[in-house]
Design a protein around this motif. Sequence first.
Motif, short mmCIF file in Angstrom:
data_model
loop_
_atom_site.label_atom_id
_atom_site.label_comp_id
_atom_site.label_asym_id
_atom_site.label_seq_id
_atom_site.Cartn_x
_atom_site.Cartn_y
_atom_site.Cartn_z
N GLU A 20 -44.47 -68.17 -20.24
CA GLU A 20 -44.81 -66.96 -19.49
C GLU A 20 -46.27 -67.01 -19.02
OE1 GLU A 20 -43.98 -63.41 -17.59
OE2 GLU A 20 -42.63 -64.87 -18.50
N SER A 21 -47.17 -67.52 -19.86
CA SER A 21 -48.57 -67.65 -19.46
C SER A 21 -48.73 -68.61 -18.29
CB SER A 21 -49.41 -68.14 -20.64
OG SER A 21 -49.36 -67.22 -21.69
N ILE A 22 -48.05 -69.75 -18.38
CA ILE A 22 -48.13 -70.72 -17.29
C ILE A 22 -47.48 -70.16 -16.02
CG2 ILE A 22 -47.32 -73.00 -16.53
CD1 ILE A 22 -47.59 -73.90 -19.46
N ARG A 23 -46.36 -69.47 -16.19
CA ARG A 23 -45.65 -68.91 -15.03
C ARG A 23 -46.51 -67.90 -14.28
NH1 ARG A 23 -42.95 -64.61 -13.21
NH2 ARG A 23 -43.45 -63.37 -15.03
N ARG A 24 -47.26 -67.08 -15.01
CA ARG A 24 -48.11 -66.07 -14.37
C ARG A 24 -49.31 -66.69 -13.67
NH1 ARG A 24 -47.65 -60.44 -16.23
NH2 ARG A 24 -45.70 -60.31 -17.38
N PHE A 30 -40.40 -74.49 -11.27
CA PHE A 30 -39.91 -74.99 -12.56
C PHE A 30 -40.15 -73.97 -13.67
CE2 PHE A 30 -40.95 -77.05 -16.61
CZ PHE A 30 -39.73 -77.64 -16.90
N PHE A 31 -41.33 -73.38 -13.71
CA PHE A 31 -41.65 -72.42 -14.77
C PHE A 31 -40.93 -71.09 -14.55
CE2 PHE A 31 -45.19 -75.42 -15.11
CZ PHE A 31 -45.02 -75.79 -16.43
N GLU A 32 -40.66 -70.75 -13.30
CA GLU A 32 -39.84 -69.56 -13.03
C GLU A 32 -38.45 -69.74 -13.61
OE1 GLU A 32 -40.60 -66.67 -11.42
OE2 GLU A 32 -42.68 -67.25 -11.03
N ARG A 33 -37.84 -70.91 -13.36
CA ARG A 33 -36.49 -71.18 -13.88
C ARG A 33 -36.49 -71.28 -15.40
NH1 ARG A 33 -36.51 -74.64 -9.47
NH2 ARG A 33 -36.80 -76.45 -10.82
N LEU A 34 -37.52 -71.90 -15.96
CA LEU A 34 -37.62 -72.03 -17.41
C LEU A 34 -37.77 -70.66 -18.07
CD1 LEU A 34 -37.69 -73.98 -19.78
CD2 LEU A 34 -40.16 -74.21 -19.44
N SER A 35 -38.55 -69.79 -17.48
CA SER A 35 -38.70 -68.43 -17.99
C SER A 35 -37.38 -67.67 -17.96
CB SER A 35 -39.77 -67.69 -17.18
OG SER A 35 -39.88 -66.36 -17.63
N MET A 36 -36.66 -67.83 -16.84
CA MET A 36 -35.36 -67.16 -16.74
C MET A 36 -34.37 -67.72 -17.76
SD MET A 36 -35.06 -66.60 -12.62
CE MET A 36 -33.33 -66.39 -12.69
N ALA A 37 -34.43 -69.01 -18.01
CA ALA A 37 -33.53 -69.62 -19.00
C ALA A 37 -33.84 -69.10 -20.40
CB ALA A 37 -33.67 -71.14 -18.97
N LEU A 38 -35.11 -68.94 -20.72
CA LEU A 38 -35.48 -68.41 -22.03
C LEU A 38 -35.07 -66.94 -22.17
CD1 LEU A 38 -39.00 -70.00 -22.55
CD2 LEU A 38 -36.94 -70.49 -23.85
N ASP A 39 -35.12 -66.21 -21.06
CA ASP A 39 -34.75 -64.80 -21.09
C ASP A 39 -33.25 -64.57 -21.10
OD1 ASP A 39 -37.37 -64.07 -21.10
OD2 ASP A 39 -37.47 -63.55 -18.97
N SER A 40 -32.48 -65.60 -20.82
CA SER A 40 -31.02 -65.41 -20.74
C SER A 40 -30.41 -65.09 -22.10
CB SER A 40 -30.35 -66.62 -20.12
OG SER A 40 -30.41 -67.74 -20.97
N LEU A 41 -30.94 -65.65 -23.20
CA LEU A 41 -30.39 -65.36 -24.54
C LEU A 41 -30.50 -63.87 -24.88
CD1 LEU A 41 -29.23 -66.30 -27.31
CD2 LEU A 41 -31.61 -66.60 -28.01
N VAL A 69 -40.86 -54.80 -22.12
CA VAL A 69 -39.63 -55.58 -21.95
C VAL A 69 -39.74 -56.89 -22.73
CG1 VAL A 69 -38.19 -56.83 -20.28
CG2 VAL A 69 -39.06 -54.56 -19.74
N ARG A 70 -40.89 -57.52 -22.68
CA ARG A 70 -41.11 -58.77 -23.43
C ARG A 70 -40.96 -58.54 -24.93
NH1 ARG A 70 -39.84 -62.79 -20.71
NH2 ARG A 70 -40.56 -62.53 -18.60
N VAL A 71 -41.48 -57.42 -25.42
CA VAL A 71 -41.36 -57.10 -26.85
C VAL A 71 -39.90 -56.88 -27.21
CG1 VAL A 71 -41.90 -55.36 -28.61
CG2 VAL A 71 -43.70 -56.21 -27.10
N VAL A 72 -39.17 -56.14 -26.38
CA VAL A 72 -37.74 -55.91 -26.65
C VAL A 72 -36.99 -57.24 -26.64
CG1 VAL A 72 -35.62 -54.90 -25.71
CG2 VAL A 72 -37.72 -53.55 -25.79
N PHE A 73 -37.26 -58.08 -25.65
CA PHE A 73 -36.59 -59.39 -25.58
C PHE A 73 -36.95 -60.24 -26.80
CE2 PHE A 73 -35.11 -60.40 -21.02
CZ PHE A 73 -34.49 -59.17 -20.93
#
Length: 118
Positions: A20-24, A30-41, A69-73
Amino acid sequence: MWGNAFLLSVLYLLTGIVVESIRRRYHAPFFERLSMALDSLPARALELTHTMEPLRAAYFTGRITDLGVRVVFGVVTVAVIFLLALVVGAIMGVLRWTLMRATRGGGDGPPPGPGRDA
């Protein structure tokens, strides 16, 4: 079992923080997709419990921030990992108990073999 679940949770959350730090900072696809993949669980877990829609509504109306939202996730992810560890541990315990019981012969003594009356 609890130690493994804790370690997996910490690694997942640290990975999420780094991604998330790198994505921002760098808006690389690549980091957008990786962030979405981590958020899918956690997103799928929230969908299964029918709590994703209220969270989505709260986010879009401004009642909860990105950090919220990050805390909830994060909490949901830790809960899912611990639940999975508990389920896998229980299954392994039952399998171990069944295997130990089968190798002991159920208390009937040794099975008949060559030279013994059957």
